[in-house]
Design a protein around this motif. Structure first.
Motif, PDB file in Angstrom:
ATOM      1  N   SER A  22       0.791  -1.152  -0.045  1.00 52.46           N
ATOM      2  CA  SER A  22       0.150  -0.218   0.029  1.00 52.46           C
ATOM      3  C   SER A  22       0.979   1.202   0.018  1.00 52.46           C
ATOM      4  O   SER A  22       2.127   1.323   0.644  1.00 52.46           O
ATOM      5  CB  SER A  22      -0.800   0.023   1.300  1.00 52.46           C
ATOM      6  N   LYS A  23       0.221   2.337  -0.562  1.00 54.67           N
ATOM      7  CA  LYS A  23       1.118   3.546  -0.750  1.00 54.67           C
ATOM      8  C   LYS A  23       0.211   4.670  -0.336  1.00 54.67           C
ATOM      9  O   LYS A  23      -1.057   4.539  -0.656  1.00 54.67           O
ATOM     10  CB  LYS A  23       1.367   3.554  -2.144  1.00 54.67           C
ATOM     11  N   THR A  24       0.939   5.462   0.574  1.00 56.75           N
ATOM     12  CA  THR A  24       0.077   6.806   0.804  1.00 56.75           C
ATOM     13  C   THR A  24       0.211   7.731  -0.328  1.00 56.75           C
ATOM     14  O   THR A  24       1.029   8.295  -0.842  1.00 56.75           O
ATOM     15  CB  THR A  24       0.861   7.367   2.085  1.00 56.75           C
ATOM     16  N   LEU A  25      -0.957   8.254  -0.538  1.00 54.53           N
ATOM     17  CA  LEU A  25      -1.322   9.145  -1.779  1.00 54.53           C
ATOM     18  C   LEU A  25      -1.489  10.593  -1.261  1.00 54.53           C
ATOM     19  O   LEU A  25      -1.064  11.648  -1.665  1.00 54.53           O
ATOM     20  CB  LEU A  25      -2.074   8.798  -2.683  1.00 54.53           C
ATOM     21  N   ILE A  26      -2.319  10.624  -0.024  1.00 53.02           N
ATOM     22  CA  ILE A  26      -2.241  12.052   0.677  1.00 53.02           C
ATOM     23  C   ILE A  26      -1.831  11.835   2.023  1.00 53.02           C
ATOM     24  O   ILE A  26      -2.336  10.918   2.739  1.00 53.02           O
ATOM     25  CB  ILE A  26      -3.681  12.520   0.532  1.00 53.02           C
ATOM     26  N   GLN A  27      -0.995  12.785   2.257  1.00 52.29           N
ATOM     27  CA  GLN A  27      -0.368  12.715   3.830  1.00 52.29           C
ATOM     28  C   GLN A  27      -1.552  13.596   4.430  1.00 52.29           C
ATOM     29  O   GLN A  27      -2.199  14.394   3.792  1.00 52.29           O
ATOM     30  CB  GLN A  27       0.964  13.295   3.918  1.00 52.29           C
ATOM     31  N   PRO A  28      -1.836  13.495   5.769  1.00 54.57           N
ATOM     32  CA  PRO A  28      -2.688  14.144   6.351  1.00 54.57           C
ATOM     33  C   PRO A  28      -2.646  15.872   6.028  1.00 54.57           C
ATOM     34  O   PRO A  28      -1.718  16.197   6.261  1.00 54.57           O
ATOM     35  CB  PRO A  28      -2.601  14.154   7.957  1.00 54.57           C
ATOM     36  N   ILE A  29      -3.818  16.169   5.347  1.00 55.90           N
ATOM     37  CA  ILE A  29      -3.935  17.490   5.070  1.00 55.90           C
ATOM     38  C   ILE A  29      -5.008  18.242   5.630  1.00 55.90           C
ATOM     39  O   ILE A  29      -6.247  17.573   5.819  1.00 55.90           O
ATOM     40  CB  ILE A  29      -3.913  17.898   3.426  1.00 55.90           C
ATOM     41  N   SER A  30      -5.060  19.435   5.787  1.00 62.20           N
ATOM     42  CA  SER A  30      -5.983  19.916   6.531  1.00 62.20           C
ATOM     43  C   SER A  30      -6.328  21.703   5.810  1.00 62.20           C
ATOM     44  O   SER A  30      -5.089  22.255   5.526  1.00 62.20           O
ATOM     45  CB  SER A  30      -5.740  20.620   7.919  1.00 62.20           C
ATOM     46  N   PHE A  31      -7.291  21.899   5.545  1.00 56.80           N
ATOM     47  CA  PHE A  31      -7.544  23.342   5.036  1.00 56.80           C
ATOM     48  C   PHE A  31      -9.126  23.570   5.174  1.00 56.80           C
ATOM     49  O   PHE A  31      -9.897  22.794   5.503  1.00 56.80           O
ATOM     50  CB  PHE A  31      -7.222  23.594   3.494  1.00 56.80           C
ATOM     51  N   ASN A  32      -9.476  24.940   4.954  1.00 50.84           N
ATOM     52  CA  ASN A  32     -10.769  25.223   5.009  1.00 50.84           C
ATOM     53  C   ASN A  32     -11.161  26.210   4.057  1.00 50.84           C
ATOM     54  O   ASN A  32     -10.278  26.910   3.431  1.00 50.84           O
ATOM     55  CB  ASN A  32     -11.112  25.467   6.261  1.00 50.84           C
ATOM     56  N   ILE A  33     -12.379  26.166   3.557  1.00 49.94           N
ATOM     57  CA  ILE A  33     -12.930  26.990   2.687  1.00 49.94           C
ATOM     58  C   ILE A  33     -14.078  27.783   3.051  1.00 49.94           C
ATOM     59  O   ILE A  33     -14.976  27.249   3.733  1.00 49.94           O
ATOM     60  CB  ILE A  33     -13.444  26.312   1.450  1.00 49.94           C
ATOM     61  N   LYS A  34     -14.066  29.153   3.038  1.00 54.92           N
ATOM     62  CA  LYS A  34     -15.237  29.965   3.437  1.00 54.92           C
ATOM     63  C   LYS A  34     -16.123  30.311   2.555  1.00 54.92           C
ATOM     64  O   LYS A  34     -15.970  30.088   1.051  1.00 54.92           O
ATOM     65  CB  LYS A  34     -14.499  31.290   4.003  1.00 54.92           C
ATOM     66  N   LYS A  35     -17.209  30.846   2.938  1.00 60.41           N
ATOM     67  CA  LYS A  35     -18.287  31.103   1.924  1.00 60.41           C
ATOM     68  C   LYS A  35     -17.919  32.168   0.877  1.00 60.41           C
ATOM     69  O   LYS A  35     -17.401  33.057   1.317  1.00 60.41           O
ATOM     70  CB  LYS A  35     -19.610  31.452   2.706  1.00 60.41           C
ATOM     71  N   GLY A  36     -18.238  31.794  -0.554  1.00 56.90           N
ATOM     72  CA  GLY A  36     -17.925  33.076  -1.310  1.00 56.90           C
ATOM     73  C   GLY A  36     -16.563  32.928  -1.717  1.00 56.90           C
ATOM     74  O   GLY A  36     -16.247  34.312  -2.295  1.00 56.90           O
ATOM     75  N   GLU A  37     -15.733  32.201  -1.205  1.00 60.54           N
ATOM     76  CA  GLU A  37     -14.184  32.347  -1.492  1.00 60.54           C
ATOM     77  C   GLU A  37     -13.844  31.477  -2.495  1.00 60.54           C
ATOM     78  O   GLU A  37     -14.372  30.348  -2.593  1.00 60.54           O
ATOM     79  CB  GLU A  37     -13.317  31.907   0.075  1.00 60.54           C
ATOM     80  N   VAL A  38     -12.754  31.894  -3.376  1.00 62.66           N
ATOM     81  CA  VAL A  38     -12.100  31.040  -4.042  1.00 62.66           C
ATOM     82  C   VAL A  38     -10.681  30.492  -3.623  1.00 62.66           C
ATOM     83  O   VAL A  38      -9.812  31.197  -3.391  1.00 62.66           O
ATOM     84  CB  VAL A  38     -12.022  31.587  -5.621  1.00 62.66           C
ATOM     85  N   PHE A  39     -10.888  29.162  -3.604  1.00 59.17           N
ATOM     86  CA  PHE A  39      -9.623  28.315  -2.886  1.00 59.17           C
ATOM     87  C   PHE A  39      -8.974  27.667  -3.650  1.00 59.17           C
ATOM     88  O   PHE A  39      -9.488  26.875  -4.402  1.00 59.17           O
ATOM     89  CB  PHE A  39     -10.269  27.790  -1.646  1.00 59.17           C
ATOM     90  N   ALA A  40      -7.719  28.000  -4.267  1.00 61.82           N
ATOM     91  CA  ALA A  40      -6.793  27.447  -5.359  1.00 61.82           C
ATOM     92  C   ALA A  40      -5.968  26.469  -4.720  1.00 61.82           C
ATOM     93  O   ALA A  40      -5.618  26.448  -3.687  1.00 61.82           O
ATOM     94  CB  ALA A  40      -6.055  28.138  -6.109  1.00 61.82           C
ATOM     95  N   LEU A  41      -6.237  25.009  -5.500  1.00 65.57           N
ATOM     96  CA  LEU A  41      -5.196  23.913  -4.983  1.00 65.57           C
ATOM     97  C   LEU A  41      -4.196  24.030  -6.222  1.00 65.57           C
ATOM     98  O   LEU A  41      -4.634  23.411  -7.161  1.00 65.57           O
ATOM     99  CB  LEU A  41      -5.990  22.723  -4.675  1.00 65.57           C
TER     100      LEU A  41
END
Lengths: 545, 461
Positions: free
Chosen positions: A24-43
């Protein structure tokens, strides 16, 4: 301004389940973020960095081989991982909607666009009859489809790429979601269309107070659209910042690498003043359209319709235009991969379009080509040695095997690989390394001119710069001329001496790159330049405040 | 008189030579494939599944039987007085008959059911007192070693246990030596060998049991002329395997040459090839095959001098059938190859080769052919089972292999009258069905794995 948090991702991690052949392989290490109302959040991040997996995990749409190993996702405070599949279905579409990269495959080709928009309304909002149709029309109108009454019954193939993407957005908006996940929404589109779609998205989010999770690899789009940005690398978020802070002073080395490649403004290459190496005079490439039992030619598709240009030794001419403008066909016609219908081609003073196949053979040593996609440009069953040797053998470069061997080893070193890579196969290399092999293959026969057909558009942003640097270095060392075919205007100041702008098979404007970029005369060139997501203007604007 | 193995006269039928060339070239082909790391990885994918491994072992077993059955010889006849020259029997035997130790000589008069000691039909007989009565006569060969029919049950159990023990020993030797080899060589990748071991053991056990008991009984009964049905259906393996491989291999060159040139050169070549295959595929295949088989029959009638032995005639007819089957079924593969070539020849690496002025022939051999091999491979294994089944259908309608040649199709053909009798004669058709079913199932399972591993649309790429 303190806004309400709409989506909160806490320590989300994803792994690829073990199969008998691999662990098995970890593809996403623990990540945290938040998105607020009406906001553009770019990844943002390179391919394989886990951007798309993150977005699929939010919708709980991961393929069965992937598995969420930890963390939680709170949508308006509710943990969506606790929902059962039925409840989740009401979240998808109704609260979180998605827009995909390729509008072509996101729409059902045998259903009219009106029906497709209506379907999701009927499902989630239980609308019927006239009311349903009125709602569909207003949605189509909102996303900027002209004359929606008539187009209601149109099928996807009758619409252009940009209009299809608008329909996809209309479907996403149909149930009034709170969060729109847009996965590379403009990558498959031309620059002028990209501009329109981005401004449409911006418009909608202002009007509807919609939050947008924007997944992209294009820093220009980020600068234009986003409020906050998170940079992903190898499954981890390495940096999160407000967009204006991010562009002003990126903290993480990877972010700096991503931004380092962006144009620095007014550093232009100065044109070379020498006699032309290659000269095209009024080139036409027409493809016959045939009809009927006897395959009678009744019309022509005019892919290239009278193009004249010239390239001096050691010079880079950028040929720019949208897809379908005929720029690739010009490159292929020079190499005789397409038949020239009319016009004259001169190479080093010799007229070459009239030569027969055998007489043209020595010229193949002088003119070479690098393709866009490093994955399809190499035979997967050839080793690097066979790939490099093929042209040398065919064109008689290098007298014997040992001389060829030495040359191949030198070439690999020159393009930044190791001589030991000769016996490997293409699939063992990354995209950037493959493009280096493709460059080495073209260099192997000592050409004077290389036609680079979108050499960087299939590569990740951070690698693009390296490949362009390599091309420039080789130009300085060997005095090679490049015909750089591209749709990416942002690379022009850095590499091109001169620019020719193509539209519908014709060249509409030609000049030094400084002149074209700073003071375009033609209307089309101006619109092309205006639609490049311009990072410079945005950042400098904000600095003024 | 006993015949030493050295006295026999070897016979090489055309199909024998072909089958050996075929197996050798298949071996060479796989050796070539193994040298390329990419295709080696893909083949490993085929064998990594337990089902694929088992299917492969079954196919190998069938091919082995077919190979043994293709070593033909004629036994010398007993030397008469005043005779200097040795004359040989008109009957052609094979190495497989040696393993069966004379089962072919133990023919009965007519039908008898499996393990029966009596014929299936009543006959008029005379007892010691010359009284006429009707009863089922005892068989001439089966169960002759028994002192009374009542012992049969116990005897079958004893003989079975003995045969299974021998089988277990043989497979233990094979499996053990392979395990030892693995211990020494220590191969890097783990394949599901247990599946291969298990399949091989089951096959060896079944084989040794069947051969062991065939010495004393007709384990699958006898057919209308009293020939042991099990022996007959084992002999039919060669016909089935050969028709599958030969007909497949005959389709390949035509399909490859026409398909690739149509896709690569396009223009009038494409038009011509498309015209040929649309025409050919719009004529019913059975009609073409039946007409050609009748032509061959006429040819054999008119040239009796070329076909002195019955077996040679049957062999010629058989090869002709393979040829005809191959000739009429290349269109599907040709179409697939044309489409794939159209696609591959537009790829950048082919364009790059053109930019280097590489000749068309080299482009085809170096760039196109290796990149359409997966289609050829998939078609090859899929066609194999289709042809095995086609033989049965053709023999059934009477245009198949020569009636003197053992084939599943011929056995099924006879079943037409056998199944309409009362009581039903069910064992010949069942025996043919089981052996054919196992082969076709194994071929299908194997082709599924090959397709999974090689077809880019199935993921892995």
């Amino acid at each position: 301004m303190q806004q309400e948090i709409l989506l909160e991702v806490q320590d989300l991690s994803v792994e690829l389940l073990a199969t008998p052949s691999q662990a098995s392989k970890t593809l996403i290490q623990p990540i945290s973020f938040n998105i607020k109302k009406g906001e553009v959040f770019a990844l943002v991040g390179g391919s394989g960095s886990g951007k798309s997996i993150t977005s699929l995990a939010l919708m709980r749409l991961l393929p069965s081989a992937l598995h969420i190993t930890g963390g939680q996702v709170l949508l308006s405070g509710q943990d969506i991982f606790a929902y059962n599949e039925l409840q989740m279905n009401s979240v998808r579409g109704k609260q979180i909607a998605m827009v995909f990269q390729e509008p072509q495959s996101a729409l059902n080709p045998v259903q009219s666009i009106g029906q497709q928009v209506a379907e999701s309304l009927r499902e989630h909002q239980k609308l019927q009859g006239a009311e349903l149709k009125r709602k569909v029309l207003s949605l189509l109108e909102e996303v900027g489809i002209p004359e929606p009454e008539q187009r209601y019954d149109w099928y996807p193939h009758q619409l252009s790429g940009g209009q299809k993407q608008r329909v996809v957005i209309a479907i996403a908006l149909a149930c009034e979601p709170m969060l729109l996940v847009a996965d590379e929404p403009t990558t498959a589109l031309d620059v002028t269309i990209q501009k329109q779609i981005l401004s449409l998205l911006d418009d909608i989010r202002r009007r509807r107070q919609l939050a947008i999770l924007l997944i992209t690899h294009d820093m220009g789009v980020v600068a234009e659209m986003a409020d906050r940005v998170a940079v992903m690398q190898k499954g981890a978020i390495v940096e999160q910042a407000l967009v204006k802070d991010f562009f002003a002073s990126p903290q993480h080395p990877y972010s700096q690498e991503l931004l380092a490649f962006l144009p620095k403004g007014n550093e232009f290459c100065q044109p070379v003043t020498e006699d032309a190496l290659l000269e095209l005079k009024d080139i036409k490439v027409w493809f016959p359209q045939r009809k009927g039992l006897l395959q009678r030619v009744y019309d022509h598709t005019k892919a290239v319709d009278g193009v004249s240009l010239s390239i001096a030794p050691g010079e880079t001419l950028a040929l720019v235009g949208e897809s379908g403008s005929g720029k690739t066909t010009v490159g292929r016609a020079i190499l005789r991969l397409e038949d020239i219908s009319a016009g004259e081609v001169y190479f080093a003073g010799q007229r070459i379009d009239v030569l027969n196949k055998n007489k043209f053979l020595p010229l193949r040593k002088k003119i070479q080509i690098i393709f866009q996609d490093p994955f399809s440009s190499m035979n997967p069953r050839f080793s690097v040695r066979e790939i490099l040797e093929e042209g040398m053998k065919s064109l008689g470069v290098g007298i014997n095997a040992s001389e060829r061997e030495t040359r191949m080893q030198q070439l690999l070193e020159k393009v930044g690989l190791h001589a030991g890579h000769l016996d490997r196969f293409p699939h063992e290399f990354s995209g950037g390394q493959r493009q280096r092999i493709a460059i080495a293959r073209a260099l192997a026969v000592e050409p004077d001119l290389i036609i680079c057909d979108e050499p960087t558009s299939a590569l990740d942003l951070s690698i693009r710069g390296q490949v362009l640097d390599l091309l420039q270095e080789l130009q300085r060392e060997f005095g090679i001329a490049y015909l750089l075919i591209t749709h990416d205007l942002s690379i022009i100041p850095k590499v091109a001496h001169r620019v020719a702008v193509m539209k519908e098979g014709r060249i509409v404007e030609q000049g030094s790159s400084q002149q074209i970029m700073e003071n375009p005369q033609n209307e089309y060139t101006q619109s092309l330049l205006a639609s490049v997501p311009s990072l410079l203007s945005k950042v400098s604007d904000e600095e003024l405040f | 008189m006993s015949i030493s193995i050295l006295d026999v006269k070897p016979v090489f039928l055309f199909s024998d030579i072909l089958i050996y060339i075929l197996v050798a070239s298949l071996g060479l082909f796989f050796y070539q494939l193994m040298r390329n790391p990419l295709s080696r990885a893909r083949w490993r994918g085929v064998f990594q599944s337990a089902a694929g491994m088992a299917a492969f072992v079954v196919i190998c077993f069938y091919v082995l039987v077919a190979l043994l059955d293709s070593i033909h010889y004629r036994e010398p006849l007993p030397i008469l007085e005043n005779q200097t020259e040795v004359h040989y029997s008109q009957e052609i035997r094979s190495a497989l008959d040696l393993i069966f130790v004379g089962v072919h000589k133990r023919s009965e008069k007519t039908y008898s059911s499996p393990f029966s000691l009596q014929l299936f039909t009543k006959e008029n007989m005379q007892d010691e007192n010359d009284n006429l009565y009707r009863d089922y006569p005892m068989l001439k060969h089966a169960g002759q070693h028994l002192s009374s029919p009542a012992e049969q049950g116990q005897d079958v159990v004893n003989k079975s246990l003995l045969a299974l023990l021998v089988g277990l020993l043989i497979s233990a030797v094979f499996v053990g030596s392979h395990m030892l080899w693995r211990k020494i060589k220590k191969p890097t990748t783990e394949l599901p060998w247990w599946s291969a071991y298990l399949t091989a053991t089951v096959l060896v056990l079944a084989g040794s049991w069947a051969i062991g008991l065939s010495q004393y009984y007709h384990i699958a009964g006898t057919n209308i002329v009293g020939v042991d049905v099990f022996y007959q259906s084992i002999k039919a393996i060669r016909t089935g395997v050969l028709i599958g491989t030969l007909a497949t291999l005959l389709t390949l060159p035509i399909a490859i040459v026409l398909g690739i040139s149509a896709g690569y050169f396009r223009g009038w070549v494409d038009d011509a090839v498309q015209y040929i295959y649309t025409t050919l595929s719009s004529i019913p295949g059975i009609l073409l095959i039946a007409a050609s088989v009748l032509l061959i029959d006429v040819y054999i009638e008119l040239h009796p001098e070329s076909f002195s032995l019955g077996a040679v005639r049957a062999d010629f007819k058989f090869l002709a059938l393979c040829f005809i089957l191959g000739m009429t079924s290349w269109t599907g593969l040709c179409r697939l190859l044309r489409a794939e070539t159209l696609k591959v020849s537009q790829l950048d690496y082919v364009q790059a080769a053109h930019a280097f002025g590489v000749s068309n022939l080299r482009v085809i051999f170096k760039h196109i052919l290796p990149n359409v091999t997966h289609i050829i491979l998939i078609a090859m294994v899929l066609d194999f089972s289709v042809f095995v089944l086609a033989e049965a259908v053709l023999s059934y309608i009477g245009v198949g292999v020569d009636p003197s040649m053992a084939s599943w199709g011929n056995m099924i053909n006879e079943a037409r009258s056998e199944l309409s009798r009362d009581p039903v004669v069910w064992w010949p058709v069942l025996s043919a069905f089981v052996l054919m079913f196992v082969l076709v199932l194994a071929a299908n399972v194997f082709s599924d794995r090959v397709r999974d591993a090689f077809d880019p649309r199935f993921g892995k790429g």
